[in-house]
Design a protein around this motif. Structure first.
Motif, mmCIF file in Angstrom:
data_model
loop_
_atom_site.group_PDB
_atom_site.id
_atom_site.type_symbol
_atom_site.label_atom_id
_atom_site.label_comp_id
_atom_site.label_asym_id
_atom_site.label_seq_id
_atom_site.Cartn_x
_atom_site.Cartn_y
_atom_site.Cartn_z
ATOM 1 N N ARG A 140 0.829 -1.198 0.000
ATOM 2 C CA ARG A 140 0.000 0.000 0.000
ATOM 3 C C ARG A 140 0.870 1.257 0.000
ATOM 4 N NH1 ARG A 140 -2.630 -3.422 3.683
ATOM 5 N NH2 ARG A 140 -4.699 -4.100 2.992
ATOM 6 N N GLY A 141 1.949 1.209 0.773
ATOM 7 C CA GLY A 141 2.849 2.355 0.817
ATOM 8 C C GLY A 141 3.505 2.608 -0.534
ATOM 9 N N LEU A 142 3.860 1.527 -1.224
ATOM 10 C CA LEU A 142 4.470 1.666 -2.546
ATOM 11 C C LEU A 142 3.486 2.288 -3.530
ATOM 12 C CD1 LEU A 142 6.904 1.058 -4.392
ATOM 13 C CD2 LEU A 142 5.871 -1.184 -4.865
ATOM 14 N N TYR A 143 2.249 1.821 -3.489
ATOM 15 C CA TYR A 143 1.220 2.373 -4.379
ATOM 16 C C TYR A 143 1.009 3.860 -4.098
ATOM 17 C CZ TYR A 143 -3.372 3.449 -6.289
ATOM 18 O OH TYR A 143 -4.402 4.038 -6.970
ATOM 19 N N ALA A 147 1.616 6.783 -6.833
ATOM 20 C CA ALA A 147 0.492 7.638 -7.230
ATOM 21 C C ALA A 147 0.830 9.115 -7.025
ATOM 22 C CB ALA A 147 -0.754 7.265 -6.430
ATOM 23 N N LEU A 148 1.438 9.438 -5.881
ATOM 24 C CA LEU A 148 1.789 10.829 -5.619
ATOM 25 C C LEU A 148 2.887 11.310 -6.560
ATOM 26 C CD1 LEU A 148 1.467 13.384 -3.924
ATOM 27 C CD2 LEU A 148 3.084 12.423 -2.264
ATOM 28 N N VAL A 154 2.841 14.926 -13.396
ATOM 29 C CA VAL A 154 1.817 15.552 -14.238
ATOM 30 C C VAL A 154 1.751 17.051 -13.954
ATOM 31 C CG1 VAL A 154 -0.664 15.676 -14.694
ATOM 32 C CG2 VAL A 154 0.458 13.442 -14.505
ATOM 33 N N LEU A 155 1.888 17.426 -12.685
ATOM 34 C CA LEU A 155 1.884 18.849 -12.340
ATOM 35 C C LEU A 155 3.047 19.568 -13.019
ATOM 36 C CD1 LEU A 155 0.727 21.197 -10.648
ATOM 37 C CD2 LEU A 155 2.279 20.487 -8.796
ATOM 38 N N GLY A 156 4.224 18.938 -13.031
ATOM 39 C CA GLY A 156 5.365 19.533 -13.706
ATOM 40 C C GLY A 156 5.120 19.730 -15.194
ATOM 41 N N LEU A 297 5.742 16.154 -1.145
ATOM 42 C CA LEU A 297 6.196 14.776 -0.972
ATOM 43 C C LEU A 297 6.577 14.456 0.466
ATOM 44 C CD1 LEU A 297 8.454 14.696 -4.154
ATOM 45 C CD2 LEU A 297 6.447 13.246 -3.821
ATOM 46 N N TYR A 298 6.707 15.477 1.316
ATOM 47 C CA TYR A 298 7.204 15.266 2.670
ATOM 48 C C TYR A 298 6.333 14.343 3.512
ATOM 49 C CZ TYR A 298 10.713 19.020 2.220
ATOM 50 O OH TYR A 298 11.786 19.793 1.852
ATOM 51 N N GLY A 299 5.049 14.377 3.315
ATOM 52 C CA GLY A 299 4.175 13.547 4.126
ATOM 53 C C GLY A 299 4.206 12.084 3.757
ATOM 54 N N THR A 300 4.782 11.760 2.597
ATOM 55 C CA THR A 300 4.788 10.382 2.114
ATOM 56 C C THR A 300 6.191 9.810 2.026
ATOM 57 O OG1 THR A 300 2.807 10.883 0.814
ATOM 58 C CG2 THR A 300 3.997 8.883 0.236
#
Length: 374
Positions: A140-143, A147-148, A154-156, A297-300
């Motif tokens: 789950r953590g890898l997914y 995803a993030l 995509v934002l870039g 990305l810090y929270g993940t």
């Protein structure tokens, strides 16, 4: 435990299937990398680096496979797998810069695929999986991380579209009047569009994620800030010189930025380009890629994991800007760009002040541009 460690550890939720996801995926990707390297090597490609890289990929495969069956501790398998995969990335990248692509034609489709590029990018993925296994990241953590990362990539890319749309908007009055822009005016509109486009995309993402302006880490400069800026400039120029010298000694050539020829042909453009680098390009790129993407990305991820992922996004988005030569030269230049981006990311982590990487980035760009005509 620190917030950095909490972001990556303790995610094994006790589900044996979930905990087996990372080594299983790692086994598959490492085996694919080994095959991609072995095919051109067995075909008679005269490059020792391929054979060494293939051995590294096989080692990585074995480590993930034994970890999948719990025959080795993850704190041993993870770092060694990440290290051997990094060796694969470096050696396959070196082979590419020497013009070795290992291209094959897909039967029935007549598509040509470079097996060395496949090994390079898949190998890079297994580096991340080795780190994830060491940290005990679950399926789950890898997914969640994938995803993030994809969302922010995509934002870039949306940032690039934002620049184009802003340029179209700013150029419209001139187009409607039928007037012609001078080179300096055109360049000025280009950089104003750069700031407007990236700024709008950054603001839109903040609104999308329900963040207010307090999310932007902008503080009044102090002597401490100036010290970090000076240190950052010295570090980024020193690393650039060291890597460039190493690449030159190894016979690796890079590609030039698309801006280079314009400056050579029209030096007067520097009157717009140099200030724009300091006051527009550096600040707005760092706003999007460091303060928005890296911080998101810090929270993940761990702090330094976020630096790496944000630098990958930053590098991929800049592919078009360096597409002025062959594939090997582009890869060499982007590899250097990736390292320089990580330095900016670390400066942001250490200071939590957007001003530091923004000025280091802008001043670095300005000096590099000025050196074109020196």
């Amino acid at each position: 435990m620190s917030d950095t460690a909490q972001a990556v550890e303790g995610e094994d939720d006790g589900d044996p299937l979930s905990s087996a996801v990372v080594p299983t995926v790692g086994t598959v990707l490492a085996a694919l990398t080994a095959a991609a390297l072995a095919i051109p090597a067995r075909a008679g490609t005269d490059e020792l680096a391929l054979w060494i890289a293939a051995v590294g990929a096989l080692l990585t495969t074995g480590l993930f496979l034994t970890r999948r069956h719990e025959l080795i501790e993850r704190r041993i398998a993870g770092p060694v797998a990440a290290g051997s995969s990094l060796l694969v990335v470096v050696l396959s990248g070196y082979a590419i810069t020497q013009g070795v692509y290992g291209s094959v034609v897909v039967p029935g489709l007549e598509w040509s695929i470079s097996l060395l590029f496949l090994a390079f990018f898949v190998g890079a993925g297994t580096v991340g999986l080795g780190v994830a296994e060491f940290a005990g990241v679950s399926g789950r953590g890898l997914y969640r991380r994938l995803a993030l990362s994809l969302e922010l990539l995509v934002l870039g890319v949306i940032g690039l579209f934002g620049i184009s749309i802003a340029q179209l908007f700013l150029s419209l009055p001139v187009v409607l009047t039928g007037a012609e822009l001078s080179a300096l005016q055109g360049r000025l509109i280009e950089y104003l569009s750069f700031g407007l486009g990236l700024g709008a995309v950054a603001a839109g993402y903040l609104a999308f994620r329900d963040h207010d302006l307090s999310f932007i880490d902008l503080e009044t400069p102090t002597r401490w800030t100036v010290g970090w800026i000076v240190l950052g400039l010295g570090l980024i120029f020193g690393v650039n010189l060291a890597i460039s010298s190493l690449m030159s000694a190894a016979g690796i050539e890079g590609s030039s930025h698309s801006l280079t020829q314009d400056v050579i042909d029209q030096p007067e453009l520097l009157f717009v380009i140099v200030p724009a680098m300091v006051f527009i390009v550096g600040p707005f790129e760092e706003l999007l890629y460091r303060n928005i993407i890296q911080k998101s990305l810090y929270g993940t991820f761990s702090r330094y994991g976020a630096v790496v992922v944000a630098s990958v996004v930053f590098t991929l988005v800049h592919i078009a800007a360096y597409a002025t030569a062959g594939a090997g030269q582009i890869l060499a230049s982007l590899s250097l760009l990736f390292v320089l981006s990580m330095i900016l990311g670390v400066l942001y982590v250490r200071t939590a002040n957007l001003l530091v990487p923004a000025l280091v980035h802008g001043l670095y760009n300005a000096v590099v541009v000025l050196m074109i005509i020196v």
